[in-house]
Design a protein around this motif. Structure first.
Motif, PDB file in Angstrom:
ATOM      1  N   VAL A  18      -3.899   1.835  -3.594  1.00  0.00           N
ATOM      2  CA  VAL A  18      -2.488   0.760  -3.330  1.00  0.00           C
ATOM      3  C   VAL A  18      -1.882   0.809  -4.744  1.00  0.00           C
ATOM      4  CG1 VAL A  18      -1.856  -1.058  -2.625  1.00  0.00           C
ATOM      5  CG2 VAL A  18      -3.640  -0.729  -1.401  1.00  0.00           C
ATOM      6  N   THR A  21       0.660   2.035   0.584  1.00  0.00           N
ATOM      7  CA  THR A  21      -1.163   2.519   0.037  1.00  0.00           C
ATOM      8  C   THR A  21      -0.902   3.990   0.276  1.00  0.00           C
ATOM      9  OG1 THR A  21      -1.952   0.615   0.959  1.00  0.00           O
ATOM     10  CG2 THR A  21      -2.846   1.915   1.567  1.00  0.00           C
ATOM     11  N   GLU A  50      -1.486  -5.597   1.305  1.00  0.00           N
ATOM     12  CA  GLU A  50      -1.657  -4.534   1.110  1.00  0.00           C
ATOM     13  C   GLU A  50      -3.964  -4.597   1.446  1.00  0.00           C
ATOM     14  OE1 GLU A  50       0.084  -1.300   3.029  1.00  0.00           O
ATOM     15  OE2 GLU A  50       0.661  -3.381   3.192  1.00  0.00           O
ATOM     16  N   PRO A  75      -0.570  -0.743   7.504  1.00  0.00           N
ATOM     17  CA  PRO A  75      -0.502  -0.361   5.974  1.00  0.00           C
ATOM     18  C   PRO A  75       0.475   0.227   5.588  1.00  0.00           C
ATOM     19  CG  PRO A  75      -3.411  -0.132   6.603  1.00  0.00           C
ATOM     20  CD  PRO A  75      -2.358   0.064   7.078  1.00  0.00           C
TER      21      PRO A  75
END
Length: 260
Positions: free
Chosen positions: A170, A183, A227, A238
């Motif tokens: 992330v 992400t 996330e 995501p």
């Protein structure tokens, strides 16, 4: 079940607090500390968080906030990687930094704070700089890796290690009133879509000139945590192959499709 009761059972059974919390959740009993989580992620989601490990590379503006929020959310294992010490210029934005801990290692301070927040969260610290040579060793036990870094070479090193280890990464960065995140799964194009090849990218960006005010890292770090929670629990989609760009001055949040 109350925290006091969890502690009492853990002592009597001589087992970890986290194990008692997981057992309670499996029986449909919610620890009070997670009550406000359950409506969003459910009992199964909370169990997944308690069984997960997240590595945070960098414990400064982004990383410090990520660490605190993940501990409060109930991540079972935090891996904190940072070789830097707190300095006065960190006081404006780094959640873990105080006047009394200037000169102390950020990783050690963050680990102590996480333990004070949630005794069910195990913490591993590495007081060393992540490099291409040690990245896999430092990250291999994580299920997700969070970006708390301040330079591109280290980010590219993390991304490469995450690809090799098959771990989602992330990414997040800030500058002034702006920030961005996404992400990156191992099969995604990732950072090269933004910066080009790693050998042609500058070490740092515009943040060197325009600075890092207090609120911006908190905003981006909170989004990074969301996330991470989505990845671990499987809830939601995501931000893969999409760069989220936030401009607080203009009051705009946009997503750029990187597949194009």
């Amino acid at each position: 079940i109350s925290l006091k009761s969890v502690f009492s059972i853990a002592r009597a059974k001589e087992v970890a607090v986290r194990d008692i919390e997981i057992t309670a959740l499996e029986q449909g009993i919610t620890p009070w500390r997670y009550l406000r989580n359950i409506g969003t992620i459910g009992l199964d989601g909370q169990i997944k968080l308690l069984r997960s490990a997240v590595a945070i590379v960098g414990a400064g503006g982004l990383g410090g906030t990520i660490i605190e929020l993940l501990a409060r959310q109930g991540i079972g294992h935090l891996i904190i990687i940072d070789n830097d010490r707190f300095a006065e210029q960190n006081l404006n934005r780094q959640l873990m930094s105080t006047e009394k801990n200037l000169g102390k290692y950020k990783a050690a301070v963050a680990a102590k704070k996480a333990g004070q927040i949630n005794s069910a969260t195990a913490v591993t610290t590495f007081v060393e700089k992540l490099t291409e040579k040690n990245a896999q060793r430092l990250l291999k036990k994580a299920k997700v890796v969070a970006d708390g870094l301040d330079n591109l070479p280290s980010r590219f090193a993390v991304e490469k290690a995450c690809r090799d280890l098959n771990i989602p990464y992330v990414y997040g960065t800030i500058a002034g009133f702006s920030g961005q995140l996404m992400t990156i799964f191992p099969e995604d194009a990732g950072l090269s879509c933004i910066y080009g090849s790693s050998d042609r990218s500058p070490e740092q960006g515009i943040e060197v000139k325009i600075g890092n005010p207090s609120a911006t890292p908190a905003i981006i770090a909170a989004w990074q945590v969301q996330e991470i929670i989505k990845i671990i629990t499987g809830i939601g989609e995501p931000l893969r192959n999409r760069l989220l760009v936030l401009d607080a001055i203009a009051g705009i949040v946009e997503k750029i499709d990187l597949n194009r």
